[in-house]
Design a protein around this motif. Structure first.
Motif, mmCIF file in Angstrom:
data_model
loop_
_atom_site.group_PDB
_atom_site.id
_atom_site.type_symbol
_atom_site.label_atom_id
_atom_site.label_comp_id
_atom_site.label_asym_id
_atom_site.label_seq_id
_atom_site.Cartn_x
_atom_site.Cartn_y
_atom_site.Cartn_z
ATOM 1 N N VAL A 39 -3.736 -9.278 10.521
ATOM 2 C CA VAL A 39 -4.349 -8.523 11.612
ATOM 3 C C VAL A 39 -5.771 -8.157 11.201
ATOM 4 O O VAL A 39 -5.978 -7.504 10.182
ATOM 5 C CB VAL A 39 -3.545 -7.239 11.932
ATOM 6 C CG1 VAL A 39 -4.200 -6.474 13.079
ATOM 7 C CG2 VAL A 39 -2.103 -7.578 12.270
ATOM 8 N N ILE A 40 -6.731 -8.591 11.987
ATOM 9 C CA ILE A 40 -8.147 -8.328 11.714
ATOM 10 C C ILE A 40 -8.701 -7.416 12.802
ATOM 11 O O ILE A 40 -8.542 -7.695 13.992
ATOM 12 C CB ILE A 40 -8.959 -9.647 11.691
ATOM 13 C CG1 ILE A 40 -8.398 -10.601 10.648
ATOM 14 C CG2 ILE A 40 -10.442 -9.359 11.446
ATOM 15 C CD1 ILE A 40 -8.451 -10.101 9.234
ATOM 16 N N ASP A 41 -9.328 -6.328 12.396
ATOM 17 C CA ASP A 41 -9.973 -5.412 13.344
ATOM 18 C C ASP A 41 -11.261 -6.072 13.824
ATOM 19 O O ASP A 41 -12.118 -6.431 13.012
ATOM 20 C CB ASP A 41 -10.276 -4.088 12.659
ATOM 21 C CG ASP A 41 -10.769 -3.045 13.637
ATOM 22 O OD1 ASP A 41 -11.888 -3.221 14.176
ATOM 23 O OD2 ASP A 41 -10.047 -2.065 13.873
ATOM 24 N N VAL A 42 -11.393 -6.243 15.110
ATOM 25 C CA VAL A 42 -12.538 -6.960 15.677
ATOM 26 C C VAL A 42 -13.845 -6.214 15.450
ATOM 27 O O VAL A 42 -14.877 -6.822 15.166
ATOM 28 C CB VAL A 42 -12.313 -7.223 17.186
ATOM 29 C CG1 VAL A 42 -13.547 -7.809 17.842
ATOM 30 C CG2 VAL A 42 -11.130 -8.135 17.386
ATOM 31 N N GLU A 43 -13.825 -4.885 15.539
ATOM 32 C CA GLU A 43 -15.057 -4.101 15.397
ATOM 33 C C GLU A 43 -15.594 -4.112 13.972
ATOM 34 O O GLU A 43 -16.794 -4.221 13.768
ATOM 35 C CB GLU A 43 -14.819 -2.669 15.851
ATOM 36 C CG GLU A 43 -14.606 -2.541 17.345
ATOM 37 C CD GLU A 43 -14.409 -1.100 17.777
ATOM 38 O OE1 GLU A 43 -14.736 -0.181 16.999
ATOM 39 O OE2 GLU A 43 -13.923 -0.903 18.893
ATOM 40 N N THR A 44 -14.709 -3.981 12.978
ATOM 41 C CA THR A 44 -15.163 -3.880 11.592
ATOM 42 C C THR A 44 -15.044 -5.185 10.826
ATOM 43 O O THR A 44 -15.680 -5.360 9.796
ATOM 44 C CB THR A 44 -14.364 -2.809 10.829
ATOM 45 O OG1 THR A 44 -12.996 -3.219 10.756
ATOM 46 C CG2 THR A 44 -14.479 -1.457 11.494
ATOM 47 N N GLY A 45 -14.177 -6.090 11.290
ATOM 48 C CA GLY A 45 -13.951 -7.340 10.591
ATOM 49 C C GLY A 45 -13.023 -7.213 9.392
ATOM 50 O O GLY A 45 -12.815 -8.164 8.665
ATOM 51 N N GLN A 46 -12.454 -6.029 9.195
ATOM 52 C CA GLN A 46 -11.594 -5.785 8.046
ATOM 53 C C GLN A 46 -10.129 -6.073 8.371
ATOM 54 O O GLN A 46 -9.702 -5.990 9.518
ATOM 55 C CB GLN A 46 -11.734 -4.346 7.569
ATOM 56 C CG GLN A 46 -13.103 -4.047 7.028
ATOM 57 C CD GLN A 46 -13.200 -2.633 6.485
ATOM 58 O OE1 GLN A 46 -12.327 -1.813 6.687
ATOM 59 N NE2 GLN A 46 -14.280 -2.354 5.786
ATOM 60 N N ASP A 47 -9.381 -6.379 7.324
ATOM 61 C CA ASP A 47 -7.952 -6.635 7.450
ATOM 62 C C ASP A 47 -7.240 -5.313 7.717
ATOM 63 O O ASP A 47 -7.352 -4.374 6.938
ATOM 64 C CB ASP A 47 -7.420 -7.269 6.171
ATOM 65 C CG ASP A 47 -5.984 -7.734 6.296
ATOM 66 O OD1 ASP A 47 -5.281 -7.292 7.214
ATOM 67 O OD2 ASP A 47 -5.568 -8.548 5.451
ATOM 68 N N ALA A 48 -6.498 -5.235 8.825
ATOM 69 C CA ALA A 48 -5.807 -4.000 9.214
ATOM 70 C C ALA A 48 -4.286 -4.167 9.163
ATOM 71 O O ALA A 48 -3.567 -3.326 9.681
ATOM 72 C CB ALA A 48 -6.247 -3.598 10.615
ATOM 73 N N THR A 49 -3.803 -5.220 8.536
ATOM 74 C CA THR A 49 -2.386 -5.515 8.534
ATOM 75 C C THR A 49 -1.573 -4.396 7.892
ATOM 76 O O THR A 49 -0.635 -3.885 8.501
ATOM 77 C CB THR A 49 -2.114 -6.841 7.780
ATOM 78 O OG1 THR A 49 -2.949 -7.855 8.328
ATOM 79 C CG2 THR A 49 -0.665 -7.255 7.931
ATOM 80 N N ARG A 50 -1.916 -3.999 6.693
ATOM 81 C CA ARG A 50 -1.143 -2.975 5.972
ATOM 82 C C ARG A 50 -1.184 -1.636 6.682
ATOM 83 O O ARG A 50 -0.189 -0.933 6.770
ATOM 84 C CB ARG A 50 -1.653 -2.833 4.555
ATOM 85 C CG ARG A 50 -1.451 -4.088 3.738
ATOM 86 C CD ARG A 50 -1.905 -3.904 2.338
ATOM 87 N NE ARG A 50 -0.688 -3.938 1.512
ATOM 88 C CZ ARG A 50 -0.604 -3.445 0.313
ATOM 89 N NH1 ARG A 50 -1.628 -2.865 -0.236
ATOM 90 N NH2 ARG A 50 0.520 -3.529 -0.341
ATOM 91 N N VAL A 51 -2.342 -1.258 7.183
ATOM 92 C CA VAL A 51 -2.498 0.027 7.869
ATOM 93 C C VAL A 51 -1.651 0.050 9.141
ATOM 94 O O VAL A 51 -0.984 1.034 9.440
ATOM 95 C CB VAL A 51 -3.982 0.276 8.222
ATOM 96 C CG1 VAL A 51 -4.144 1.512 9.071
ATOM 97 C CG2 VAL A 51 -4.810 0.376 6.966
ATOM 98 N N LEU A 52 -1.641 -1.034 9.851
ATOM 99 C CA LEU A 52 -0.927 -1.112 11.119
ATOM 100 C C LEU A 52 0.587 -1.068 10.917
ATOM 101 O O LEU A 52 1.299 -0.438 11.686
ATOM 102 C CB LEU A 52 -1.313 -2.402 11.840
ATOM 103 C CG LEU A 52 -0.895 -2.528 13.295
ATOM 104 C CD1 LEU A 52 -1.564 -1.436 14.124
ATOM 105 C CD2 LEU A 52 -1.269 -3.882 13.820
ATOM 106 N N LEU A 53 1.084 -1.695 9.874
ATOM 107 C CA LEU A 53 2.525 -1.767 9.643
ATOM 108 C C LEU A 53 3.072 -0.585 8.838
ATOM 109 O O LEU A 53 4.277 -0.466 8.683
ATOM 110 C CB LEU A 53 2.888 -3.075 8.965
ATOM 111 C CG LEU A 53 2.629 -4.323 9.801
ATOM 112 C CD1 LEU A 53 2.907 -5.563 8.983
ATOM 113 C CD2 LEU A 53 3.468 -4.316 11.067
ATOM 114 N N ALA A 54 2.196 0.277 8.356
ATOM 115 C CA ALA A 54 2.648 1.423 7.545
ATOM 116 C C ALA A 54 3.350 2.469 8.372
ATOM 117 O O ALA A 54 3.226 2.625 9.523
ATOM 118 C CB ALA A 54 1.462 2.052 6.837
#
Length: 54
Positions: A39-54
Motif C-alpha cells: 500500500v503506497i500513500d499517493v500524497e507522500t509516496g511512502q509505504d503505508a502497508t504496516r500502518v494500515l494493517l496495524a
C-alpha cells in the motif's frame, strides 16, 4: 511482484491490478491468504502497508 494498492485521501484504497477500489477487509483477507501486496500513500509516496494493517 506484489499487487500495488494506492491509498488516496479519506483512506480510499485502489487496487491497480484489478482497477477497482478495495476495502480494508479485502486487504486483511489477502494477508490471511498470503497474497503479496503493498500500500503506497499517493500524497507522500511512502509505504503505508504496516500502518494500515496495524
Amino acid at each position: 511482484m506484489p499487487r500495488l494498492i494506492k491509498r488516496y485521501a479519506r483512506s480510499r484504497l485502489y487496487d491497480t491490478q484489478a482497477a477497482r477500489y478495495v476495502t480494508l477487509a479485502d486487504l486483511q483477507e489477502w494477508q490471511t491468504r498470503g497474497v503479496a501486496f503493498s500500500v503506497i500513500d499517493v500524497e507522500t509516496g511512502q509505504d503505508a502497508t504496516r500502518v494500515l494493517l496495524a
